[in-house]
Write an enzyme that holds these catalytic residues in place. Structure first.
Site: not given
Length: 555
Positions: A262, A496, A524
């Protein structure tokens, strides 16, 4: 930290980078810088309160840091980390996690890389030594995202995710980036203040909502400057990238091997841009696109969450009809859930700890579960909504919201949310969009995310991201090429919600030398999802340098 802007506060319109929740990685660090850095432009404690809302540019570097080649930085690059047994950890013991073989230490770095002889800070480290030392390749540094996530807690509480090839061949190393965890964390509000802010639903009246948002923002900025003003100018991601290079040298590696998830992909991208010759094997998982404008990033992320929510709702009705509280019509299921959650503003639900769950906390709990895949997150969300809609209590929604907000069972918050704001805003404050841009954003949201943008108006875009934040770097959205870096592996997941798949495509295409691997699925992050195809590709790349074939898709 949420700063409410409208009656629908769950919108992620001011996001500069998507955050990885990693809900099992809360941390309790409370260290702050101990000396004034007035020479670097940071205000004294007395001045921070008096000038709480006056934006101030962060110090502009006069000399670009040159890494290990800079004589002034040699003491940092040459340091030896004093690894020692990690201190007892009550949470680890409670969860029966054995940390006896792990080692903890600190890394000393300059607070301001343009003034290496000035104040220093210590960054918290943990190492899970390679299980097969005779086959050890080096270190694998991990960043879980956020910004604000703790690498130390990720390694400590997520050790099982690395078991097998990765832990056999690498020392798995977690770093709490500056301003986070136990590395001089950004601290702004008291726990009780955060309880109130996280649970507060925005007023329905637009004028009242705007006034509340302005007061919240001013109060929050004042608190951050008063308690962490010396640190705020220096928590930008490029400084953390420089810390990574110091860490690389301190653990004895010629090249950096790195897994960033991320926001950790943004950190990894800036590292590759800053130190291309020091790139070893970088995996950038669930990518943030450094070239994307913040308004587009926020809008696309909001759409991502709505689409994920819709897919959950359809699955709930079609495949779990007996347990699903969302009716029998798949096309209406998501709206039924959204209407219920919106209604909690006027009819909050009780919980066993005495707190009430209104719309804000309810939606936070829902979004937290969408970070997980359909096997983990969707059953949990189904149970939480069934409890709320059928039983009339919200214990599960509150539990998920607390984990998302970094609140433990005793009411204490970790510093992740405050670090998230400080780092995002330090990375450069986006200007207010034009009227045309704002109108286009609202139109796109109304068309593609009507449930998550019910109350959004053009006026909600009248201010840029991080408006009034006191310290900003010159960073601007840009394509990262990282010319001269070794091949980089980028991963994205098709479902996601937090970092939509298109960002992974863009990040990979921007690099001079990168390969994209695709995980087909919800949630995610590709790492840690028990996907054998992804796990094998990561192991082959990290241990042998073998990249997956272009276009590889893992179901």
């Amino acid at each position: 930290m949420k700063i409410h802007r409208a009656a629908r506060p769950r919108l992620l319109l001011t996001a500069l980078a998507a955050g990885s929740l990693l809900l099992a990685t809360a941390c309790d660090g409370d260290r702050k810088p101990t000396q004034d850095q007035a020479a670097a432009g940071a205000p004294s404690d007395a001045a921070t309160t008096a000038a709480a809302t006056a934006p101030t540019a962060a110090p502009t570097p006069t000399v670009r840091p040159t890494g290990a080649d800079d004589p002034a930085l040699k003491p940092f690059y040459g340091q030896q980390i004093a690894w020692a047994a990690c201190p007892p950890d009550a949470k680890a013991a409670e969860n029966k996690i054995d940390i006896s073989l792990m080692k903890c230490g600190t890394l000393r770095v300059p607070l301001d890389y343009t003034n290496p002889s000035g104040e220093t800070i210590d960054l918290a480290l943990i190492k899970n030594p390679a299980a097969k030392q005779d086959q050890r390749i080096g270190s694998l540094v991990v960043n879980p995202g956020g910004p604000g996530g703790s690498g130390v807690e990720t390694v400590k509480f997520g050790a099982e995710q690395f078991e097998g090839t990765l832990h056999n061949r690498f020392d798995v190393v977690g770093l709490d980036p500056r301003g986070t965890g136990a590395s001089s964390p950004v601290v702004c509000l008291e726990d009780k203040q955060r309880d109130v802010l996280n649970a507060q639903d925005g007023p329905a009246d637009p004028a009242e909502a705007k006034a509340m948002a302005e007061k919240q923002r001013a109060d929050f900025i004042a608190a951050c400057r008063a308690r962490s003003g010396k640190l705020l100018p220096f928590v930008g991601t490029r400084n953390t990238a420089r810390d990574l290079d110091v860490l690389r040298a301190a653990v004895g590696d010629q090249k950096l091997n790195y897994l960033g998830i991320s926001y950790g992909t943004y950190l990894g991208a800036l590292y590759a841009e800053e130190f291309p010759k020091n790139v070893g094997r970088l995996i950038l998982d669930s990518a943030v696109d450094p070239a994307e404008q913040s308004i587009d990033k926020g809008v696309n992320q909001t759409i991502g969450f709505e689409k994920s929510f819709e897919r959950f709702a359809v699955d709930c009705v079609e495949k779990n009809a007996e347990q699903c509280p969302l009716g029998k019509t798949p096309a209406k299921a998501a709206k039924k859930a959204a209407d219920f959650l919106d209604g909690l503003r006027d009819k909050p639900l009780p919980t066993k700890d005495g707190r009430k769950v209104g719309s804000e906390l309810g939606w936070t709990g829902v979004m937290a579960t969408l970070y997980y895949d359909e096997k983990e997150g969707w059953p949990a969300l189904r149970l939480a909504l069934a409890e709320a809609m059928k039983v009339g209590t919200a214990n599960l929604l509150l539990a998920f919201a607390d984990e998302s907000n970094g609140r433990d069972a005793k009411g204490h918050y970790d510093p992740s949310e405050e670090a998230r704001v400080a780092i995002r805003c330090a990375d450069g404050a986006a200007p207010a969009p034009s009227a045309e841009q704002a109108q286009a954003a609202v139109q796109k949201l109304k068309q593609e995310a009507p449930l998550f943008s019910k109350d959004v108006t053009v006026e909600d875009f009248s201010e840029g991201s991080c408006v009034d934040w006191p310290f900003r770097t010159p960073e601007k959205p840009h394509t990262v090429r990282a010319e001269g870096a070794a091949p980089i592996l980028v991963a994205g997941s098709t479902g996601d919600p937090a970092t939509p798949y298109a960002a992974a495509e863009s990040l990979a295409a921007g690099f001079a030398n990168a390969t994209l691997i695709t995980r087909v699925g919800e949630g995610h992050g590709a790492f840690g999802k028990n996907n054998g195809c992804i796990d094998a590709a990561y192991a082959a790349y990290l241990t042998e340098g073998t990249l997956p074939a272009p276009g590889t898709k893992c179901s």
